[in-house]
Scaffold this motif. Structure first.
Motif, PDB file in Angstrom:
ATOM      1  N   GLN A   1       0.830  -1.202   0.000  1.00 49.14           N
ATOM      2  CA  GLN A   1       0.000   0.000   0.000  1.00 49.14           C
ATOM      3  C   GLN A   1       0.868   1.257   0.000  1.00 49.14           C
ATOM      4  OE1 GLN A   1      -3.384   0.816   3.005  1.00 49.14           O
ATOM      5  NE2 GLN A   1      -1.626   1.939   3.831  1.00 49.14           N
ATOM      6  N   ARG A   2       0.502   2.217  -0.850  1.00 52.86           N
ATOM      7  CA  ARG A   2       1.164   3.524  -0.776  1.00 52.86           C
ATOM      8  C   ARG A   2       0.225   4.525  -0.104  1.00 52.86           C
ATOM      9  NH1 ARG A   2       3.736   5.792  -6.209  1.00 52.86           N
ATOM     10  NH2 ARG A   2       1.549   6.121  -6.732  1.00 52.86           N
ATOM     11  N   THR A   3      -1.035   4.590  -0.590  1.00 53.16           N
ATOM     12  CA  THR A   3      -2.028   5.459   0.051  1.00 53.16           C
ATOM     13  C   THR A   3      -3.273   4.616   0.327  1.00 53.16           C
ATOM     14  OG1 THR A   3      -1.250   7.205  -1.431  1.00 53.16           O
ATOM     15  CG2 THR A   3      -3.227   7.666  -0.140  1.00 53.16           C
ATOM     16  N   PRO A   4      -3.766   4.613   1.571  1.00 50.30           N
ATOM     17  CA  PRO A   4      -4.977   3.827   1.825  1.00 50.30           C
ATOM     18  C   PRO A   4      -6.203   4.456   1.168  1.00 50.30           C
ATOM     19  CG  PRO A   4      -4.077   4.772   3.872  1.00 50.30           C
ATOM     20  CD  PRO A   4      -3.259   5.316   2.745  1.00 50.30           C
TER      21      PRO A   4
ATOM     22  N   ARG B   1     -13.941   3.514  11.687  1.00 52.24           N
ATOM     23  CA  ARG B   1     -14.338   2.171  11.231  1.00 52.24           C
ATOM     24  C   ARG B   1     -13.116   1.255  11.132  1.00 52.24           C
ATOM     25  NH1 ARG B   1     -15.863  -0.116   5.897  1.00 52.24           N
ATOM     26  NH2 ARG B   1     -17.305  -1.817   6.385  1.00 52.24           N
ATOM     27  N   VAL B   2     -11.980   1.816  10.728  1.00 57.21           N
ATOM     28  CA  VAL B   2     -10.758   1.003  10.644  1.00 57.21           C
ATOM     29  C   VAL B   2     -10.412   0.477  12.047  1.00 57.21           C
ATOM     30  CG1 VAL B   2      -8.327   0.958   9.995  1.00 57.21           C
ATOM     31  CG2 VAL B   2      -9.918   2.408   8.711  1.00 57.21           C
ATOM     32  N   ASP B   3     -10.465   1.353  13.050  1.00 55.07           N
ATOM     33  CA  ASP B   3     -10.150   0.920  14.419  1.00 55.07           C
ATOM     34  C   ASP B   3     -11.115  -0.162  14.900  1.00 55.07           C
ATOM     35  OD1 ASP B   3      -7.878   2.409  15.031  1.00 55.07           O
ATOM     36  OD2 ASP B   3      -9.063   4.196  15.505  1.00 55.07           O
ATOM     37  N   GLU B   4     -12.382  -0.031  14.500  1.00 50.26           N
ATOM     38  CA  GLU B   4     -13.378  -1.027  14.944  1.00 50.26           C
ATOM     39  C   GLU B   4     -13.117  -2.401  14.330  1.00 50.26           C
ATOM     40  OE1 GLU B   4     -17.097   0.679  13.703  1.00 50.26           O
ATOM     41  OE2 GLU B   4     -16.704   2.442  14.953  1.00 50.26           O
ATOM     42  N   LEU B   5     -12.598  -2.428  13.107  1.00 49.49           N
ATOM     43  CA  LEU B   5     -12.551  -3.693  12.364  1.00 49.49           C
ATOM     44  C   LEU B   5     -11.180  -4.359  12.323  1.00 49.49           C
ATOM     45  CD1 LEU B   5     -14.845  -2.708   9.345  1.00 49.49           C
ATOM     46  CD2 LEU B   5     -15.453  -4.065  11.355  1.00 49.49           C
ATOM     47  N   VAL B   6     -10.109  -3.579  12.492  1.00 48.24           N
ATOM     48  CA  VAL B   6      -8.761  -4.152  12.344  1.00 48.24           C
ATOM     49  C   VAL B   6      -8.138  -4.335  13.731  1.00 48.24           C
ATOM     50  CG1 VAL B   6      -6.475  -3.808  11.322  1.00 48.24           C
ATOM     51  CG2 VAL B   6      -8.527  -3.096  10.075  1.00 48.24           C
TER      52      VAL B   6
ATOM     53  N   ALA C   1      -3.948  -1.080  11.732  1.00 47.27           N
ATOM     54  CA  ALA C   1      -5.110  -0.179  11.649  1.00 47.27           C
ATOM     55  C   ALA C   1      -4.650   1.246  11.357  1.00 47.27           C
ATOM     56  CB  ALA C   1      -5.905  -0.233  12.954  1.00 47.27           C
ATOM     57  N   GLU C   2      -3.625   1.679  12.036  1.00 50.03           N
ATOM     58  CA  GLU C   2      -3.132   3.048  11.831  1.00 50.03           C
ATOM     59  C   GLU C   2      -2.714   3.258  10.374  1.00 50.03           C
ATOM     60  OE1 GLU C   2      -3.876   4.830  14.400  1.00 50.03           O
ATOM     61  OE2 GLU C   2      -3.253   6.582  13.247  1.00 50.03           O
ATOM     62  N   ALA C   3      -2.023   2.260   9.832  1.00 52.74           N
ATOM     63  CA  ALA C   3      -1.530   2.378   8.448  1.00 52.74           C
ATOM     64  C   ALA C   3      -2.674   2.366   7.431  1.00 52.74           C
ATOM     65  CB  ALA C   3      -0.557   1.239   8.147  1.00 52.74           C
ATOM     66  N   LEU C   4      -3.812   1.794   7.813  1.00 45.95           N
ATOM     67  CA  LEU C   4      -4.940   1.693   6.868  1.00 45.95           C
ATOM     68  C   LEU C   4      -5.838   2.937   6.876  1.00 45.95           C
ATOM     69  CD1 LEU C   4      -5.901  -2.048   7.459  1.00 45.95           C
ATOM     70  CD2 LEU C   4      -5.295  -1.053   5.246  1.00 45.95           C
ATOM     71  N   LYS C   5      -5.480   3.934   7.711  1.00 46.27           N
ATOM     72  CA  LYS C   5      -6.357   5.121   7.796  1.00 46.27           C
ATOM     73  C   LYS C   5      -6.009   6.156   6.730  1.00 46.27           C
ATOM     74  CE  LYS C   5      -7.136   4.647  12.712  1.00 46.27           C
ATOM     75  NZ  LYS C   5      -6.743   5.122  14.047  1.00 46.27           N
TER      76      LYS C   5
ATOM     77  N   THR D   1      -0.523  -9.778   5.200  1.00 47.78           N
ATOM     78  CA  THR D   1       0.345  -8.735   5.747  1.00 47.78           C
ATOM     79  C   THR D   1       0.195  -7.460   4.930  1.00 47.78           C
ATOM     80  OG1 THR D   1       1.953 -10.464   6.250  1.00 47.78           O
ATOM     81  CG2 THR D   1       2.743  -8.189   6.370  1.00 47.78           C
ATOM     82  N   LEU D   2       0.010  -6.348   5.626  1.00 43.64           N
ATOM     83  CA  LEU D   2       0.010  -5.048   4.945  1.00 43.64           C
ATOM     84  C   LEU D   2       1.439  -4.521   4.937  1.00 43.64           C
ATOM     85  CD1 LEU D   2      -1.827  -2.694   3.801  1.00 43.64           C
ATOM     86  CD2 LEU D   2      -1.620  -1.685   6.076  1.00 43.64           C
ATOM     87  N   VAL D   3       1.932  -4.144   3.755  1.00 48.49           N
ATOM     88  CA  VAL D   3       3.266  -3.538   3.675  1.00 48.49           C
ATOM     89  C   VAL D   3       3.064  -2.064   3.335  1.00 48.49           C
ATOM     90  CG1 VAL D   3       5.532  -3.616   2.587  1.00 48.49           C
ATOM     91  CG2 VAL D   3       4.186  -5.734   2.804  1.00 48.49           C
ATOM     92  N   ASP D   4       3.326  -1.206   4.305  1.00 51.04           N
ATOM     93  CA  ASP D   4       3.127   0.238   4.111  1.00 51.04           C
ATOM     94  C   ASP D   4       4.353   0.815   3.415  1.00 51.04           C
ATOM     95  OD1 ASP D   4       2.626   2.892   4.228  1.00 51.04           O
ATOM     96  OD2 ASP D   4       2.515   3.031   6.422  1.00 51.04           O
ATOM     97  N   THR D   5       4.172   1.252   2.171  1.00 46.16           N
ATOM     98  CA  THR D   5       5.317   1.737   1.382  1.00 46.16           C
ATOM     99  C   THR D   5       5.381   3.265   1.359  1.00 46.16           C
ATOM    100  OG1 THR D   5       4.145   1.940  -0.732  1.00 46.16           O
ATOM    101  CG2 THR D   5       4.967  -0.254  -0.162  1.00 46.16           C
TER     102      THR D   5
END
Ligand code: NDP
Length: 595
Positions: A266-269, A360-365, A371-375, A401-405
């Motif tokens: 992921q570059r931008t969620p 919603r991200v905090d509720e589900l992840v 979760a922080e990276a998916l916001k 696995t989420l890879v935050d790029t």
């Protein structure tokens, strides 16, 4: 400081958005991508086509339509309904009708606009979709059913690309990559704006030793399964997905379920809102009376355009966020707010919407770092909003696995083993590029399809300082040539509805020309001049908004488009302008000039 009553600090959020945007800006802009040509041409091949040869065509048709997606199909259908019963030939690159729905068949594919307003001609075909949000296969089948219903297969030509249009003594000579030289009295160009897949220009892609493909050319021979999932071929595979846009949101749940392991780069969620898909209630379907689809579609368009309605018939994420914004602005002072106050209130509504998306991200992840990276940290319409009830949850799976790029500007390189981010090499068997499409790559506007009008004048040469059209459809000097798509008109998220209004307009103009025995449909220079003036006067200046957005294809990857060519009063008013103009006699284009 937290502003009173809001529960959040707008200044702090604005600053956070700016920081997140700045670290994503890349100086190359759209130059960071590469097309699927040269050594990457294989990424663009049609996996649904059987190679076939045919003799070049040199016949004559009444109307030739470039594009067999919904724009082209609607043009064909509306021409038939308007009484044009001559030969109508649709030409498409793909092996069948459907456009984007022909190419995109990835697992999980659904339309994220409600099917009852998205799928065109439902009443004409006596069809009600099975789901509120249709799967891609249902949409593709509907496209083919339209073609059968309006007898558009008979003259259609597939696996063929139009390469040149040249006006010659009262007709267009249409050249193609198969050596055709078809004469057509009228040409309608509807070749789409997001039709060419693009790849990131990551060094070393070609050195990757595993399997690779783009989402719009899904390789089911490799993955097994179908658009409904069941990707059994991936049970022993380590899979990487590059990109997290609207497409990735739909494929990731299936890959997470079926692959041995999944890394999502992921570059931008994306903003991921509630989907709430449901089967169509048969009783409701039976209760629908004549004109139901037009009413529902008009209602959706009005609500998302901010035109007040007594009822929100679709009631989903698109209409909900538009209503939220409209109500906030109006409940604070009525309609006569100064522009800067409207903008302030609109920004607050936007912050509230995005806070909800982030909550919603905090509720589900489950994992807080993931979760922080998916916001997402940007305004709601900076990127295409997405909707899913199982994307975020997929990151709770042990094999995903989420890879935050984001700190590295994206995936930095490829080796023989896989993608590299921050110096770490991720060894995988398969890489799937969910990296989107070139904007406006195809068709007349990109210059890939040269158009020579009267006296051999090249269309783009006359548009050097911006397009010049009447209502976005036609130009002086280029008789009997009609453009469908976003050009000096008004668009909206339900793009098929927009295409239908355009197709209806063009069909009625051509039919009226036939009734009057007019051979040349061409706007007068004065009518064209007036419309260009209207566009310039009314277009909203979106550059400030776009400049603050996180980069993406909506804002030219952070280098905002020079000037909006959109009709600033929006699509509802634009469609009324067209209807009024038609009722007024159409003399601006039917004066009967020289061929
Ligand atoms: P997008 O252009 O929206 O997304 C491309 C993704 O690739 C982005 O997440 C982008 O990140 C990422 N990316 C690009 N380069 C790199 C890199 N070097 N490293 C890591 N990531 C990278 O493409 P989509 O196919 O998802 O969607 C395109 C459009 O298709 C949508 O906007 C929508 O209009 C349409 N669509 C419609 C659907 C519907 O249901 N109606 C469903 C799916 C698509 P970044 O954001 O940082 O640039």
């Amino acid at each position: 400081m937290v502003a009173s009553g809001l529960g959040f600090d707008p200044d702090a959020l604005r600053e956070k958005y700016r920081v997140e945007r700045d670290r994503r800006i890349r100086p190359e802009g759209i130059g960071q991508y590469r097309g699927v040509d040269g050594e990457f041409a294989g990424f663009g091949d049609d996996p649904h086509a059987v190679p076939h040869d045919r003799e070049p065509l040199t016949d004559t048709v009444d109307v030739l339509v470039i594009g067999g997606g919904f724009g082209g199909l609607l043009a064909g259908a509306r021409l038939r309904q308007a009484g044009v019963d001559g030969r109508v030939r649709l030409v498409d690159d793909g092996a069948d009708f459907g456009g984007t729905w022909h190419w995109n068949r990835y697992p999980g594919i659904h339309c994220d606009i409600e099917s009852y307003v998205y799928l065109p001609l439902l009443e004409e075909l006596g069809y009600v979709p099975e789901w509120k949000y249709s799967p891609g296969e249902e949409i593709r089948e509907h496209a083919r059913a339209i073609a059968r219903h309006f007898d558009l297969y008979a003259d259609a030509v597939f696996q063929t690309r139009v390469t040149e249009l040249r006006w010659d003594e009262g007709a267009w000579v249409v050249a193609t990559d198969r050596g055709d030289a078809i004469r057509a009295k009228h040409v309608i160009a509807s070749s789409g704006t997001l039709s060419k897949p693009k790849l990131p220009g990551i060094p070393g892609i070609e050195s990757f030793g595993g399997h690779m493909f783009h989402t719009s050319r899904w390789d089911y021979d490799y993955t097994g399964g179908d658009a409904g999932g069941g990707l059994t071929g991936l049970a022993d595979k380590r899979v990487a997905v590059i990109g997290t846009g609207a497409t990735a949101i739909q494929i990731v749940p299936h890959l997470g379920r079926d692959a041995r392991s999944l890394h999502v780069f992921q570059r931008t969620p994306s903003s991921v809102d509630v989907r709430g898909n449901q089967r169509t209630d048969p009783e409701w379907a039976k209760s629908l009376g004549p004109g139901w689809q037009r009413r529902r579609r008009d209602n959706f368009l009005s609500v998302v355009s901010g035109v007040p309605q007594d009822e929100d018939m679709v009631a989903d994420g698109w209409t909900g966020s538009a209503e939220l914004l409209r109500k906030l602005v109006h409940s604070n002072a009525g309609a006569d707010l100064p522009e800067d106050e409207r903008e302030r209130l609109s920004e607050i509504a936007d912050f509230q919407k995005m806070n909800g998306i982030r909550d919603r991200v905090d509720e589900l992840v489950e994992d807080p770092a993931t979760a922080e990276a998916l916001k997402p940290w940007y305004r709601y319409m900076c990127k295409r909003p997405t909707f899913s009830d199982d994307y975020l949850e997929t990151f709770n799976r042990p094999n995903v696995t989420l890879v935050d790029t984001s700190a590295h500007g994206g995936v930095e390189a490829f080796t023989e083993k896989g993608p590299v981010v921050g110096g770490v090499e991720y060894e995988v068997d398969c890489v799937i590029f969910a990296t989107g499409f070139s904007v406006g790559f195809s068709g007349v506007l990109s210059g890939k399809l040269p158009v020579y009008g009267r006296d051999g004048t090249q269309l783009l040469a006359t548009w050097m300082r911006g397009p010049r059209t009447l209502h976005g459809f036609y130009s002086n000097g280029f008789p009997n040539l009609f453009h469908l798509g976003p050009l000096q008109n008004a668009v909206s998220v339900n793009y098929v509805h927009i295409l239908d209004e355009q197709a209806t307009h063009v069909a009625e103009v051509i039919a009226e020309a036939e009734r009057r025995g007019v051979d040349v449909v061409e706007p007068t220079a004065e009518a064209e001049e007036r419309w260009v003036g209207t566009i310039r006067e009314k277009a909203h200046d979106l550059r400030a908004f776009q400049a603050e957005c996180t980069p993406g294809y909506y804002n030219g990857e952070g280098m905002p488009w020079p000037r909006s060519e959109q009709f600033g009063d929006g699509p509802v008013v634009f469609h009324e302008v067209l209807r009024t103009w038609r009722a007024g006699g159409m003399d601006d284009v039917l004066a009967g000039g020289q061929a």
